[in-house]
Design an enzyme around this catalytic site. Structure first.
Site, PDB file in Angstrom:
ATOM      1  N   GLN A 100      24.548 -38.166 -11.043  1.00  0.00           N
ATOM      2  CA  GLN A 100      23.961 -37.336  -9.990  1.00  0.00           C
ATOM      3  C   GLN A 100      22.824 -36.439 -10.524  1.00  0.00           C
ATOM      4  OE1 GLN A 100      26.303 -34.258  -7.852  1.00  0.00           O
ATOM      5  NE2 GLN A 100      26.141 -35.643  -6.105  1.00  0.00           N
TER       6      GLN A 100
ATOM      7  N   ARG B  87     -12.216 -32.271  -3.912  1.00  0.00           N
ATOM      8  CA  ARG B  87     -10.821 -31.826  -4.067  1.00  0.00           C
ATOM      9  C   ARG B  87      -9.841 -32.804  -3.421  1.00  0.00           C
ATOM     10  NH1 ARG B  87     -13.115 -25.682  -3.415  1.00  0.00           N
ATOM     11  NH2 ARG B  87     -13.792 -25.614  -5.584  1.00  0.00           N
TER      12      ARG B  87
ATOM     13  N   GLU C 164     -12.333 -29.029 -10.768  1.00  0.00           N
ATOM     14  CA  GLU C 164     -12.756 -28.972  -9.346  1.00  0.00           C
ATOM     15  C   GLU C 164     -12.146 -27.769  -8.629  1.00  0.00           C
ATOM     16  OE1 GLU C 164     -13.714 -32.398  -7.206  1.00  0.00           O
ATOM     17  OE2 GLU C 164     -14.125 -33.561  -9.008  1.00  0.00           O
TER      18      GLU C 164
ATOM     19  N   PRO D 161     -20.747 -22.599 -20.013  1.00  0.00           N
ATOM     20  CA  PRO D 161     -19.877 -21.851 -20.932  1.00  0.00           C
ATOM     21  C   PRO D 161     -19.372 -20.548 -20.314  1.00  0.00           C
ATOM     22  CG  PRO D 161     -21.803 -22.685 -22.101  1.00  0.00           C
ATOM     23  CD  PRO D 161     -21.991 -23.056 -20.669  1.00  0.00           C
TER      24      PRO D 161
ATOM     25  N   THR E 241      -9.717 -24.274 -10.076  1.00  0.00           N
ATOM     26  CA  THR E 241      -8.338 -24.063 -10.537  1.00  0.00           C
ATOM     27  C   THR E 241      -7.422 -23.815  -9.336  1.00  0.00           C
ATOM     28  OG1 THR E 241      -8.703 -21.682 -10.653  1.00  0.00           O
ATOM     29  CG2 THR E 241      -9.143 -22.942 -12.677  1.00  0.00           C
TER      30      THR E 241
ATOM     31  N   PHE F  58     -21.708 -34.577 -12.190  1.00  0.00           N
ATOM     32  CA  PHE F  58     -21.927 -33.377 -11.375  1.00  0.00           C
ATOM     33  C   PHE F  58     -21.848 -32.189 -12.322  1.00  0.00           C
ATOM     34  CE2 PHE F  58     -20.068 -29.970  -8.751  1.00  0.00           C
ATOM     35  CZ  PHE F  58     -20.833 -30.015  -7.594  1.00  0.00           C
TER      36      PHE F  58
END
Ligand code: CAA
Length: 380
Positions: A279, A243, A363, A128, A365, A123
């Site tokens: 713990q 996404r 996909e 750039p 940010t 895809f």
């Protein structure tokens, strides 16, 4: 509200888990180190029906729902996020887009083989100078009557060299801004199409990420997806589903790191007892488990909405935003739990930490997910 998984969904999860353990785990460290694409393993994923999971069987797919896809993506990403991004792009961005928006001829010619995993797809939206600002496409597709003349460069393309079919977004009419963009199906081997350099990446190093160059490539009009100017809507709509794939990848990276941390914490001794009895470690594990469960529910909810054919754009953005942060946080903590061993390759968690970072970037940010979510909130 039902949270139970069906027998069929559980079987898909188990099959993906077995495949990941038996076929992806051996060699994953070496593939990462040498940036080796998991070609054999991707072929097997095709044979198992993981490359076109949601595609109708009449087009060679597995006819499964998106919930099953989330489950399979989680299991495969626990072990090898380079294999799972290849799977995610082929399923969500290529097969889904072609099945939903392609015409019958395009489905017969391309989708059937892509869905079976006989060939894989890519895809191509990023450039750039057009990453987050995806409407600023510089690649042009000049209308020449019965073909488009494609010129430009695409960057950071997943499956860049291993793909046979590329869906390329390009500007046909700049005066119409994003409404002048087209989505074209480009085949490897078309004259003037050159696969450029491979990126040397921080993580998902087995995934082959390349730049692509198009110089006067003649793409037949028959290869345009949808009407003239539909390309940007095509990309946005496809990315909404993509996404979910990347959110599930992030979920798998996180849950893989947690499983490794639990096993290590039980084995490793310090101050006269296993570190799991301290713990400080228990609290880290508790935080991981809680956040992972929340991420899983967001992924499954987005998938469920998609399966119900409801609007899932906000849900998938939320799932990706949250799950990718959980992946980053969990993997950093997993390295911490492993101490010095976590910093070396044999224990896998340093790779998972490097792989996690990209889920906050590709996909869309995390910042873009917040734009998608807030616009959804404010539009009414
Ligand atoms: N779903 C459907 N349509 C959407 C959409 C969504 N999530 N987001 C925007 N659109 C539509 C808008 O409705 C609008 O359409 P109309 O003009 O018909 O109303 C059109 O797209 C343009 O939207 P905006 O006016 O909002 O444009 P913008 O420039 O302000 O913002 C953006 C757009 C949401 C920021 C978009 O550019 C975007 O999503 N950017 C991120 C790109 C991205 O995700 N790239 C990932 C590359 S692929 C990849 O990473 C694959 C891989 O290798 C793993």
């Amino acid at each position: 509200m039902k949270f139970d998984l069906t027998e069929e969904q559980l079987a898909v999860r188990d099959a993906a888990r077995d495949f990941a353990q038996n076929e992806l785990l051996p060699g994953v460290i070496e593939r990462d180190e040498h940036q080796k694409f998991p070609a054999e393993q991707v072929k097997m994923m095709g044979e198992l029906g993981f490359m076109g999971m949601m595609v109708d069987p009449k087009y060679g797919g597995s006819g499964m729902d998106s919930v099953s896809y989330v489950l399979a993506m989680e299991e495969i990403s626990k072990i090898d996020a380079s294999a799972s991004v290849c799977m995610s792009v082929n399923n969500s961005l290529v097969c889904w887009g072609l099945e939903k928006y392609g015409n019958e001829e395009q489905k017969q010619k391309y989708l059937t083989r892509l869905a079976k995993g006989e060939i894989i797809g890519a895809f191509c939206l990023s450039e750039p100078e057009a990453g987050s600002d995806a409407t600023s496409q510089r690649t042009t597709a000049e209308d020449k009557g019965d073909y488009y003349l494609l010129n430009g460069t695409k960057n950071w393309i997943t499956n860049g060299n291993s793909a046979s079919v590329y869906i390329v977004m390009a500007q046909t009419d700049a005066s119409k801004a994003h409404k002048g963009i087209n989505a074209l199906i480009v085949e490897k081997g078309m004259e003037g199409f050159v696969v450029g350099k491979k990126e040397n990446k921080l993580g998902i190093r087995g995934s082959d990420t390349h730049s692509l160059m198009f110089q006067d490539v003649k793409v037949p009009k028959a290869n345009r997806i949808g009407d003239d100017g539909f390309g940007f809507s095509f990309a946005m709509s496809t990315l909404n589903g993509g996404r979910i794939g990347i959110a599930s990848q992030a979920l798998g990276i996180a849950s893989g790191a947690m499983e490794l941390s639990i096993a290590y914490a039980k084995e490793r001794k310090a101050f006269g007892k296993s570190i799991a009895e301290h713990q400080a470690i228990q609290f880290k594990l508790a935080d991981m488990a809680t956040e992972i469960e929340a991420a899983r529910l967001l992924c499954l909810r987005a998938a469920q909405l998609k399966d119900q054919k409801a609007d899932f754009s906000q849900a998938s953005a939320m799932a990706k935003l949250f799950a990718s942060d959980v992946a980053m946080k969990t993997t950093v903590e997993a390295v911490q739990i492993h101490g010095g061993y976590g910093y070396v390759k044999e224990y896998h968690v340093e790779r998972l930490m490097r792989d996690a970072k990209i889920t906050q970037i590709y996909e869309g940010t995390s910042e873009i997910q917040k734009i998608v979510i807030s616009r959804g909130l404010l539009k009414n």
